[in-house]
Scaffold this active site. Structure first.
Site, PDB file in Angstrom:
ATOM      1  N   ARG A 350      16.477 103.690  63.925  1.00 31.45           N
ATOM      2  CA  ARG A 350      15.657 102.875  63.032  1.00 31.45           C
ATOM      3  C   ARG A 350      14.890 101.814  63.833  1.00 31.45           C
ATOM      4  O   ARG A 350      13.759 101.471  63.476  1.00 31.45           O
ATOM      5  CB  ARG A 350      16.504 102.222  61.943  1.00 31.45           C
ATOM      6  CG  ARG A 350      15.686 101.513  60.881  1.00 31.45           C
ATOM      7  CD  ARG A 350      16.507 101.189  59.652  1.00 31.45           C
ATOM      8  NE  ARG A 350      16.749 102.334  58.819  1.00 31.45           N
ATOM      9  CZ  ARG A 350      16.056 102.626  57.716  1.00 31.45           C
ATOM     10  NH1 ARG A 350      15.034 101.864  57.364  1.00 31.45           N
ATOM     11  NH2 ARG A 350      16.357 103.675  56.997  1.00 31.45           N
ATOM     12  N   GLU A 756      16.302  94.659  52.348  1.00 33.03           N
ATOM     13  CA  GLU A 756      16.182  94.456  53.790  1.00 33.03           C
ATOM     14  C   GLU A 756      14.820  93.944  54.268  1.00 33.03           C
ATOM     15  O   GLU A 756      14.752  93.073  55.142  1.00 33.03           O
ATOM     16  CB  GLU A 756      16.512  95.765  54.513  1.00 33.03           C
ATOM     17  CG  GLU A 756      17.948  96.187  54.363  1.00 33.03           C
ATOM     18  CD  GLU A 756      18.217  97.547  54.998  1.00 33.03           C
ATOM     19  OE1 GLU A 756      19.134  97.650  55.814  1.00 33.03           O
ATOM     20  OE2 GLU A 756      17.488  98.509  54.670  1.00 33.03           O
TER      21      GLU A 756
END
Length: 810
Positions: A350, A756
């Protein structure tokens, strides 16, 4: 509860301080045009969190509040005092003889698999022969009280033979100690583009980790069942994984383990995989003794045992032209993985897929190395590697602007991805996903205008010229954040919806509530689908015996996945009621509508509870399961290419700070945020998430410093030595607005994830500090051989690091 509608706000698209951003602003309007406006999602309604009253009254039940069964015992863990060593001898006789101790359990006593690693089985529940970090559990003490268990755990006599311990990532990388093979992604010809670029620069810096510091610590309460199984109350974001790991540890089938969680007092990723050790330890003890066992850590042990956000070391090279256009970007990242793999692989992936952030990079070369260190095994943390990837490119752009003597906001805007009507080439990420809804140019222009960025920049320049000690700085940073799990098969969810004969509704789904308002949003989705007030809908505890094979509540996908599954279940019931009513009353299906607690047809109106009673008496099924799997995503982990994200969330923040160049102290003066949550389901909850995420991001990059001594012991393991943001760290002026936008994809009510992405906006404060440090130097001192000097500031920007950077820069 209030049902007052609160629409999201959108600041009128302005002419920004950035000419480049303005030039592309109008093009971004086509992003909205690509959305099907024929059936717009209903506007979000701000209602209180479903447990808000219980939270305030202190009546919300957490794991430690559950009434204990008769015979409950209490567990504590015996911890390693060495960073890396073989255990040559272990004498637990004093522990066993301690008054009130019922049992002491070691690795050999585990009936099944002594492993709790989520991917690679390199993470033992209890150390067996070798310890790999200070704080690693070696044995379990079970006693009549928690105090007895904790006191007894300190009576162990253990002899160690020390082995080489790598505490820093530099030591681990030099020794080629890694938890997984290195990762690499490239596009174009980065080396050649760097060589040919009119300008280039390189830099190295580091960003520390971060402790989750959830209000409720790790806790599990295991109850043995009559069939040799376990009923586990566990503060976890991933009940299904806890079920699997407990069943493996006990060597029993999954169907003999039930995991339940009503709510957590915070998680932030720290209870995704790291709750496993405590779930397994409590269950092993309960299974062995056939008595309920509770394992609750105190704060010091929690911080000593559990992993953190991965700290990163960076080295990059960037090539660019006279206008700040990025021509090549080469980045090497070293992650502090800790002693085991845990989730370091997906975190690194990620980070790689977010190292472009909002910018098109034609020639890029990104590498990630997961260094094995003899420290706690680092794990998921809000953002899951995305923030660590993004800060590298933001650092590079900030440095490019300083090198050219240009406004950083202009350089950022000049490098944004293309808008939906532009060439797909400049909308394609380094990993191959085409961006279809880029609203960043317009959004960035909006925040620059609404925050008075240009005027404040001029005022800061004037202030700094007359202030020799105190210096101000300002920065505007964007975020483009991909939403979905790295692992495609995790992008699925199930739910159950029950309608009772009084018209009340119960919903159960596979997501977990950790204060983020997941249940509240899903209740809203179900209420809207059935056309009833949200007060008639109630969420119940997440339970693996109700919805099986759940994914973790993580990756900002909790509402996307579980909301769609719950909506699917409610829709099936509504369709059954519609078919029953159409047949009975002789009306068409299309004439029947559900709204305002009423079911209306062309022939009559019915109160919702009345039609439910009638449907029940006609033997219509009034419950249903629902299922959802995210479409369109695909990912090749071997090449790091594909379309791993269903959509992107966008945002931007402007932060202003002031620093004291004599002490290194910093004060956050103002924060302005404009964030894209799509069509907000609950604007009040979304605003709260944005504010909290921003502050947590600021804490990560300014005050939350993790320190290990030479022996590998974490010395910042309590609130007295680890500083999270407090009320005085909150900016005096804090403005949060929601960008007016619907998700181009068919998400739940066209909303976007909010958990997030906003954390990344906290890095605007870090670059404002860097700007303030840059403002501390004189113009003459800012050039070395014609090149602009760069403030060398590592994160977190503690007073010590700020003062060091000021002294080095001036």
């Amino acid at each position: 509860m209030s049902s007052q509608t609160e629409q999201t706000k959108h600041v009128t698209s302005p002419t920004s301080a950035s000419a480049s951003a303005s030039a592309s602003a109008s093009a971004s309007a086509s992003a909205s045009a690509s959305i099907d406006k024929s059936a717009p999602a209903p506007k979000g309604i701000s209602t209180p969190h479903e447990s808000a009253t219980l939270h305030v009254a202190g009546e919300a039940t957490y794991i430690d509040d559950i009434p204990e069964l008769a015979g409950t015992l209490y567990a504590a863990l015996g911890l390693s005092e060495r960073a890396h060593a073989d255990i040559s001898n272990i004498d637990l006789s004093e522990v066993e003889a301690f008054p009130g101790v019922v049992a002491v359990i070691q690795a050999a006593d585990i009936p099944g698999d002594n492993q709790c690693g989520p991917i690679i089985k390199d993470d033992p529940i209890l150390a067996d022969g070798t310890v790999q970090y200070v704080g690693q559990p070696i044995f379990i003490v079970v006693a009549d009280s928690i105090d007895i268990a904790r006191k007894a755990s300190r009576k162990a006599n253990i002899d160690y033979q020390d082995l080489t311990a790598n505490i820093t990532t530099a030591d681990a990388r030099a020794a080629d100690e890694k938890v997984i093979p290195p990762m690499h992604l490239s596009r174009g010809e980065a080396a050649q583009a760097l060589e040919n670029a009119p300008h280039r620069l390189s830099a190295s810096f580091s960003v520390g980790g971060q402790d989750h510091f959830y209000l409720e610590g790790q806790i599990s309460y295991a109850l043995p069942t009559e069939d040799g199984g376990i009923y586990l109350h566990c503060s976890t974001q991933h009940p299904t994984e806890m079920q699997h790991l407990v069943s493996h540890a006990l060597n029993i089938p999954d169907n003999q383990v039930t995991v339940e969680i009503r709510r957590m007092g915070g998680g932030f990723g720290g209870k995704e995989s790291q709750s496993a050790l405590f779930a397994c330890a409590a269950s092993i003890a309960a299974h062995k003794l056939n008595r309920p066992v509770k394992l609750r850590l105190d704060r010091d042990d929690d911080m000593m045992i559990t992993g953190k956000r991965h700290g990163f070391d960076y080295h990059y090279e960037v090539g660019f032209d006279d206008y700040g256009k990025l021509l090549a970007f080469k980045l090497d990242m070293t992650l502090q993985a800790g002693f085991s793999a845990d989730l370091s692989g997906p975190v690194a992936a990620r980070a790689i897929t977010h190292s472009d952030n909002a910018y098109y990079l034609e020639h890029t070369d990104i590498a990630a190395y997961c260094a094995r260190t003899n420290t706690q095994s680092n794990t998921a943390f809000r953002g899951f590697g995305g923030p660590q990837g993004i800060i590298a490119i933001e650092h590079a752009i900030d440095s490019v602007a300083r090198q050219l003597g240009r406004e950083p906001a202009d350089i950022r805007a000049a490098n944004f991805y293309g808008t939906p009507d532009s060439d797909p080439t400049i909308r394609t990420t380094p990993y191959g996903q085409v961006i279809v809804d880029n609203v960043m140019p317009s959004l960035f222009d909006d925040i620059l205008k609404s925050s008075d960025y240009a005027a404040r920049r001029a005022a800061i320049r004037e202030f700094n010229q007359s202030s020799p000690v105190l210096k101000r700085g300002i920065a505007a940073t964007p975020v483009k954040f991909g939403i979905s799990f790295n692992v495609p098969h995790f992008n699925q969810a199930g739910a159950l919806v029950h309608i009772y004969t009084d018209g009340s509704v119960l919903v159960n789904h596979g997501g977990t509530e950790m204060g983020q308002g997941l249940h509240s949003k899903i209740e809203r989705a179900v209420a809207d689908e059935l056309g009833i007030h949200i007060k008639h809908v109630r969420s119940t505890a997440t339970n693996t015996s109700k919805v099986p094979n759940t994914s973790a509540t993580a990756a900002s996908s909790g509402t996307d996945l579980n909301g769609k599954a719950a909506q699917d279940a409610a829709r099936q019931i509504r369709q059954k009621i519609t078919a029953f009513l159409a047949e009975r009353d002789g009306v068409t299906v299309d004439s029947i509508h559900f709204a305002d607690d009423t079911v209306t047809s062309s022939e009559a109106n019915y109160r919702f509870p009345d039609i439910i009673r009638q449907a029940y008496e006609a033997r219509v099924q009034l419950w249903s399961d629902g299922f959802y799997s995210t479409p369109k995503i695909h990912w090749d982990a071997s090449t790091l290419t594909g379309s791993p994200f269903y959509y992107f969330a966008y945002g931007a923040a402007v932060s202003e700070v002031i620093i004291d160049t004599l002490t290194g102290e910093m004060k956050l003066l103002q924060a302005d945020i404009l964030h894209d949550v799509g069509n907000s389901i609950n604007p009040a909850i979304d605003r709260g998430q944005i504010e909290g995420a921003y502050i947590q991001g600021v804490g990560w990059l300014t005050s939350e410093e993790l320190c290990w001594n030479e022996q590998g012991k974490l010395t910042t393991h309590a609130p007295s030595t680890y500083k999270i943001p407090a009320v005085n760290d909150y900016p005096t002026k804090f403005h949060v607005e929601l960008f007016n936008n619907q998700n181009v994809e068919d998400s739940i009510r066209r909303s976007k994830a909010v958990g997030e992405p906003p954390l990344v906006l906290g890095m605007s404060a870090f670059f404002a500090i860097r700007d303030a440090i840059g403002n501390a130097g004189s113009d003459a001192a800012d050039k070395t051989e014609g090149l602009a000097r760069q403030p060398e500031l590592n994160a977190p920007a503690t007073p010590e690091n700020i003062l060091r950077a000021v002294w080095e820069f001036t």
